[in-house]
Structure formats: C-alpha cells, structure tokens
Motif scaffolding. Structure first.
Motif, PDB file in Angstrom:
ATOM      1  N   GLU A  53       0.826  -1.211   0.000  1.00  0.00           N
ATOM      2  CA  GLU A  53       0.000   0.000   0.000  1.00  0.00           C
ATOM      3  C   GLU A  53       0.856   1.255   0.000  1.00  0.00           C
ATOM      4  O   GLU A  53       1.897   1.309   0.642  1.00  0.00           O
ATOM      5  CB  GLU A  53      -0.909   0.014   1.223  1.00  0.00           C
ATOM      6  CG  GLU A  53      -1.923  -1.105   1.214  1.00  0.00           C
ATOM      7  CD  GLU A  53      -3.054  -0.853   2.198  1.00  0.00           C
ATOM      8  OE1 GLU A  53      -3.925  -1.724   2.297  1.00  0.00           O
ATOM      9  OE2 GLU A  53      -3.054   0.196   2.858  1.00  0.00           O
ATOM     10  N   GLU A  54       0.381   2.268  -0.693  1.00  0.00           N
ATOM     11  CA  GLU A  54       1.090   3.544  -0.710  1.00  0.00           C
ATOM     12  C   GLU A  54       1.042   4.144   0.689  1.00  0.00           C
ATOM     13  O   GLU A  54      -0.020   4.268   1.302  1.00  0.00           O
ATOM     14  CB  GLU A  54       0.444   4.493  -1.708  1.00  0.00           C
ATOM     15  CG  GLU A  54       1.147   5.825  -1.839  1.00  0.00           C
ATOM     16  CD  GLU A  54       0.411   6.758  -2.783  1.00  0.00           C
ATOM     17  OE1 GLU A  54       0.178   6.388  -3.943  1.00  0.00           O
ATOM     18  OE2 GLU A  54       0.050   7.876  -2.330  1.00  0.00           O
ATOM     19  N   ARG A  55       2.219   4.550   1.191  1.00  0.00           N
ATOM     20  CA  ARG A  55       2.291   5.069   2.552  1.00  0.00           C
ATOM     21  C   ARG A  55       2.605   6.549   2.597  1.00  0.00           C
ATOM     22  O   ARG A  55       2.087   7.273   3.445  1.00  0.00           O
ATOM     23  CB  ARG A  55       3.359   4.293   3.329  1.00  0.00           C
ATOM     24  CG  ARG A  55       3.563   4.752   4.725  1.00  0.00           C
ATOM     25  CD  ARG A  55       2.411   4.407   5.599  1.00  0.00           C
ATOM     26  NE  ARG A  55       2.441   3.019   6.014  1.00  0.00           N
ATOM     27  CZ  ARG A  55       1.722   2.531   7.016  1.00  0.00           C
ATOM     28  NH1 ARG A  55       0.915   3.322   7.680  1.00  0.00           N
ATOM     29  NH2 ARG A  55       1.800   1.282   7.342  1.00  0.00           N
ATOM     30  N   ALA A  56       3.464   7.008   1.709  1.00  0.00           N
ATOM     31  CA  ALA A  56       3.827   8.427   1.705  1.00  0.00           C
ATOM     32  C   ALA A  56       4.201   8.854   0.298  1.00  0.00           C
ATOM     33  O   ALA A  56       4.716   8.061  -0.484  1.00  0.00           O
ATOM     34  CB  ALA A  56       4.994   8.691   2.654  1.00  0.00           C
ATOM     35  N   LYS A  57       3.899  10.100   0.013  1.00  0.00           N
ATOM     36  CA  LYS A  57       4.182  10.648  -1.303  1.00  0.00           C
ATOM     37  C   LYS A  57       5.047  11.876  -1.162  1.00  0.00           C
ATOM     38  O   LYS A  57       4.775  12.750  -0.342  1.00  0.00           O
ATOM     39  CB  LYS A  57       2.869  11.034  -1.978  1.00  0.00           C
ATOM     40  CG  LYS A  57       2.732  10.583  -3.387  1.00  0.00           C
ATOM     41  CD  LYS A  57       1.312  10.806  -3.888  1.00  0.00           C
ATOM     42  CE  LYS A  57       1.147  10.183  -5.248  1.00  0.00           C
ATOM     43  NZ  LYS A  57      -0.217  10.288  -5.754  1.00  0.00           N
ATOM     44  N   GLY A  58       6.083  11.953  -1.984  1.00  0.00           N
ATOM     45  CA  GLY A  58       6.949  13.128  -1.979  1.00  0.00           C
ATOM     46  C   GLY A  58       6.740  13.916  -3.252  1.00  0.00           C
ATOM     47  O   GLY A  58       5.635  14.111  -3.721  1.00  0.00           O
ATOM     48  N   ASN A  59       7.857  14.345  -3.840  1.00  0.00           N
ATOM     49  CA  ASN A  59       7.797  15.174  -5.049  1.00  0.00           C
ATOM     50  C   ASN A  59       7.659  14.328  -6.312  1.00  0.00           C
ATOM     51  O   ASN A  59       8.475  14.434  -7.219  1.00  0.00           O
ATOM     52  CB  ASN A  59       9.052  16.037  -5.143  1.00  0.00           C
ATOM     53  CG  ASN A  59       9.136  17.026  -3.997  1.00  0.00           C
ATOM     54  OD1 ASN A  59       8.134  17.549  -3.544  1.00  0.00           O
ATOM     55  ND2 ASN A  59      10.339  17.273  -3.527  1.00  0.00           N
ATOM     56  N   ILE A  60       6.638  13.526  -6.370  1.00  0.00           N
ATOM     57  CA  ILE A  60       6.459  12.660  -7.534  1.00  0.00           C
ATOM     58  C   ILE A  60       5.519  13.329  -8.526  1.00  0.00           C
ATOM     59  O   ILE A  60       4.445  13.800  -8.175  1.00  0.00           O
ATOM     60  CB  ILE A  60       5.958  11.257  -7.116  1.00  0.00           C
ATOM     61  CG1 ILE A  60       5.958  10.315  -8.310  1.00  0.00           C
ATOM     62  CG2 ILE A  60       4.612  11.341  -6.408  1.00  0.00           C
ATOM     63  CD1 ILE A  60       5.810   8.852  -7.934  1.00  0.00           C
ATOM     64  N   LEU A  61       5.969  13.386  -9.783  1.00  0.00           N
ATOM     65  CA  LEU A  61       5.175  14.007 -10.823  1.00  0.00           C
ATOM     66  C   LEU A  61       3.972  13.131 -11.154  1.00  0.00           C
ATOM     67  O   LEU A  61       3.993  11.916 -10.960  1.00  0.00           O
ATOM     68  CB  LEU A  61       6.031  14.204 -12.074  1.00  0.00           C
ATOM     69  CG  LEU A  61       7.264  15.098 -11.923  1.00  0.00           C
ATOM     70  CD1 LEU A  61       8.118  15.031 -13.183  1.00  0.00           C
ATOM     71  CD2 LEU A  61       6.870  16.528 -11.619  1.00  0.00           C
ATOM     72  N   GLU A  62       2.951  13.757 -11.717  1.00  0.00           N
ATOM     73  CA  GLU A  62       1.750  13.001 -12.095  1.00  0.00           C
ATOM     74  C   GLU A  62       2.045  12.013 -13.214  1.00  0.00           C
ATOM     75  O   GLU A  62       1.342  11.005 -13.354  1.00  0.00           O
ATOM     76  CB  GLU A  62       0.648  13.975 -12.528  1.00  0.00           C
ATOM     77  CG  GLU A  62      -0.017  14.653 -11.348  1.00  0.00           C
ATOM     78  CD  GLU A  62      -1.291  15.369 -11.750  1.00  0.00           C
ATOM     79  OE1 GLU A  62      -1.770  16.178 -10.943  1.00  0.00           O
ATOM     80  OE2 GLU A  62      -1.794  15.134 -12.874  1.00  0.00           O
TER      81      GLU A  62
END
Lengths: 113, 111
Positions: A53-62
């Motif tokens: 499962e996705e836990r954290a998101k940083g500077n990820i582009l769409e």
C-alpha cells in the motif's frame, strides 16, 4: 551489497516514451522507497510503499506512478518522458516502516534523449 | 513543506582532523534525521541517524547532535581518514513520512 536489487542498470530512451524500473527489496523488508537523484535537484524522495500500500508521497510528478506487488517487489513507471527526467533512480527498502534504516539499491541510470 | 539546508557544500580537511557538517530544518514536527554517505558512482549508505527524542548519538568516529529548539543537527567525524572522502547528505523525515534531503557536502580528506 545491500541486498536490494534494481533493474535495469542503465536505460536510454527518447522523449515521450514510457519506461518501467524494477526493484526487489531485501528479503523480509516490507517497505520500499523510490528516490530520484539529479545534478540540479539533488536527492528527492518520490514515494513509499508498505506491504503493498502507498504510505507516503513526496515530489512525484503526475506522469510517474509506482506500485508494490504481493511478492513485495516494486515498479516505478515513468511516462511522457522529458529531457529533465534524466537522473539516477534509487530504490531503498526497510524492514517495516517508520524510523527504520533504509538500504539503497545500486540505482537505475535513466537517460532521456 | 519541510526545507532542509546543509552547509558547507564542500569541505577539505587534513587527515586526522575533525569534520563538521551542519543541517537546519523548518518543520518542527520532523522526527527522524538520518545521515548518508555516497561515494562517487555508488549508492547512498546510512552512516548514522538520530530520532527527535535524543540529543546526541555516537558510533565510533561518527557522532550526530540534534538541537530541536534551534531546529538544527550536525554530523561530526573525528580522526578523519582518506576513505571518509565522499558526499554526505542529511535528511529529515516529517510526520507524514516524507523524506527531505540536504543538498550534500563534498568532503575531501587530504592525506
């Protein structure tokens, strides 16, 4: 050797294309992290998965997406590639989640022409 | 969001001297601060880390100090050796589990 594997080692592609980077975590590690390292932007955290499962998101582009599969390996998908996406992409893994030591893989060097 | 600043960007020391690298962060809720060493062409490797409930941690020649009030943390390397030459990155983890890195310090230890 950290026990984290990444494929491919090198990737050369053209603008507008889509690529998939693969990461296998250390045996027993449940968390996978993706990072981008470029000369102009340094080391940037993209995204973390924990046990699928996705836990954290940083500077990820769409244009970028990732997933972690039931066998815990992870893939980072980069689409509509631009010249500026050329960078070293690292995957890291940790045993569980918060405040855990992360072990980095050898990286995938992506060159977009 | 969090902002991590790292100084100096380059550092040269004589073998046997000490090296100090400093980082500041902006989010007072950040709770974990690792330091990574990256040799040329290689992967980052964790060398030491500190949690927000601890003020200092030491591992042989390497130590890290954390001042939560001032929101800064520092890496101290004593008795430097040529093999300590590398780029060092500090990082801060927010309560949202996002990691923010400093811009790196290139350390050269002169034999």
């Amino acid at each position: 050797d950290s026990g984290v594997t990444q494929t491919p080692k090198h990737l050369i592609t053209a603008t507008g294309q889509r690529v998939t980077l693969r990461c296998s975590p250390r045996s027993g590690d449940l968390s996978v992290y993706w990072y981008q390292q470029s000369l102009d932007q340094g080391l940037q955290f993209l995204i973390q998965y924990y046990n699928g499962e996705e836990r954290a998101k940083g500077n990820i582009l769409e244009r970028f997406s990732a997933q972690q599969f039931p066998d815990l390996h992870s893939e980072l998908n980069l689409s509509s590639l631009e010249l500026g996406d050329s960078a070293l992409y690292f995957c890291a893994s940790s045993a569980r989640d918060f405040l855990e030591t992360q072990y980095f893989g050898p990286g995938t060097r992506l060159l977009v022409l | 969001g969090e902002n991590v600043e790292q100084h100096p960007s380059t550092l040269s020391v004589q073998e046997g001297d000490s090296a100090v690298i400093k980082c500041t962060y902006s989010d007072s809720a950040s709770n974990y601060f690792p330091w990574y060493k990256q040799e040329l062409g290689k992967r980052p490797q964790l060398i030491i880390d500190i949690r927000s409930n601890v003020g200092e941690k030491k591992d042989q020649r390497i130590a890290v100090t954390l001042n939560k009030t001032a929101k800064h943390f520092s890496l101290h390397i004593t008795e430097t050796q040529p093999e300590d030459s590398a780029v060092y990155f500090c990082a801060a983890k927010t309560t949202g589990n996002q990691f923010y890195f400093g811009t790196g310090t290139s350390l050269t230890v002169i034999p």
